[in-house]
Design an enzyme around this catalytic site. Structure first.
Site, PDB file in Angstrom:
ATOM      1  CB  CYS A 274      -9.392 -14.310   2.373  1.00 23.73           C
ATOM      2  SG  CYS A 274      -8.177 -13.118   2.985  1.00 23.73           S
TER       3      CYS A 274
ATOM      4  CB  CYS B 122      -5.810 -15.816   3.399  1.00 23.35           C
ATOM      5  SG  CYS B 122      -4.645 -16.951   2.628  1.00 23.35           S
TER       6      CYS B 122
HETATM    7  S1  SF4 Z   1      -5.681 -10.266   1.743  1.00 23.76           S
HETATM    8 FE1  SF4 Z   1      -7.709 -11.192   1.744  1.00 23.76          FE
HETATM    9  S2  SF4 Z   1      -9.024  -9.560   2.612  1.00 23.76           S
HETATM   10 FE2  SF4 Z   1      -7.161  -8.553   1.927  1.00 23.76          FE
HETATM   11  S3  SF4 Z   1      -7.658  -7.852  -0.174  1.00 23.76           S
HETATM   12 FE3  SF4 Z   1      -6.573  -9.854  -0.297  1.00 23.76          FE
HETATM   13  S4  SF4 Z   1      -8.203 -11.317  -0.456  1.00 23.76           S
HETATM   14 FE4  SF4 Z   1      -9.132  -9.433   0.350  1.00 23.76          FE
END
Ligand code: SF4
Length: 240
Positions: free
Chosen positions: A122, A233
């Site tokens: 994230c 996030c």
């Molecule tokens: S929600 Fe966060 S962990 Fe999941 S793919 Fe998107 S950026 Fe990556």
């Protein structure tokens, strides 16, 4: 460091229940002009704000964090909004070097392995691009609502965002219910993400979002393998 509430009497008055989203947006546009943008992920709340902004100003600034893992339906509603409002969306993507390192070292699905891995993904795909998107800004607008999660239940409409240099963070829909959001979409025929019709009340990246069952918490489908207090996030860090 955590965000704090604003200090001026007028800004505090905007936090009152009587300030409509349009009043908050109008104030934001008058106060910050070209130095305020909507962060848009094309969820139901965000398309409401796109519609409201387009009715208040001819060229609203709207940016999108394209993580590279969004649903096709999200790209589809982006195109629908682009056509409907004749609006340019500023797209921010993850830093290529950081993303290549993450994928090379941990693979494409590292976020399932641990909370720290999920936060790392994230950070690279959302948090760092957000910092870039906010450069030069004096304020940003979000579609957050208090009802959405335990981490948002005390959300003000206007706050000081110390995570991003003390600029204002504005959440015009903070006190709206889900029903109010959907009433607005229907009455104004706002384009919306087709995933909402398939049981997705909250939409993020495709691998980390799933449909919820009737009666389940509206954010239960986000990072469903984690407990509720971890379900942010990093874009909206604050105490409940
Ligand atoms: S929600 Fe966060 S962990 Fe999941 S793919 Fe998107 S950026 Fe990556």
């Amino acid at each position: 460091m955590l965000p704090t509430t604003p200090t001026t009497e007028f800004e505090q008055s905007l936090n009152g229940e009587l300030a409509t989203p349009q009043e908050v947006l109008k104030w934001a546009l008058e106060e910050f002009g070209n130095d305020v943008s909507l962060a848009c992920s094309f969820g139901a709340e965000d398309v409401v704000l796109v519609d409201m902004l387009a009715k208040l100003t001819p060229n609203p600034r709207i940016f999108v964090l394209d993580t590279g893992r969004l649903h096709q339906e999200t790209y589809d509603v982006m195109d629908l909004c682009r056509a409907r409002y004749n609006t340019r969306f500023e797209i921010f993507t993850p830093d290529g070097t950081d993303l290549q390192s993450l994928l090379s070292e941990k693979g494409p699905n590292s976020f399932f392995a641990s909370i720290s891995n999920r936060k790392e993904c994230c950070h690279i795909r959302k948090v760092e691009p957000l910092k870039r998107a906010l450069v030069g800004h004096r304020a940003w607008i979000t579609g957050l609502r208090r009802e959405q999660s335990v981490t948002r239940k005390h959300l003000p409409k206007v706050e000081i965002d110390l995570e991003h240099g003390g600029i204002k963070k504005i959440s015009p829909l903070a006190d709206w219910s889900e029903l109010q959001v959907w009433n607005y979409i229907k009455v104004n025929q706002v384009p919306y993400n087709a995933l909402h019709d398939s049981g997705f009340p909250s939409i993020g990246c495709a691998p980390c979002t799933r449909a919820v069952k009737p009666g389940e918490d509206i954010r239960a489908g986000r990072w469903w393998w984690e407990s509720p207090e971890h379900k942010e996030c990093g874009l909206h860090s604050r105490k409940a």
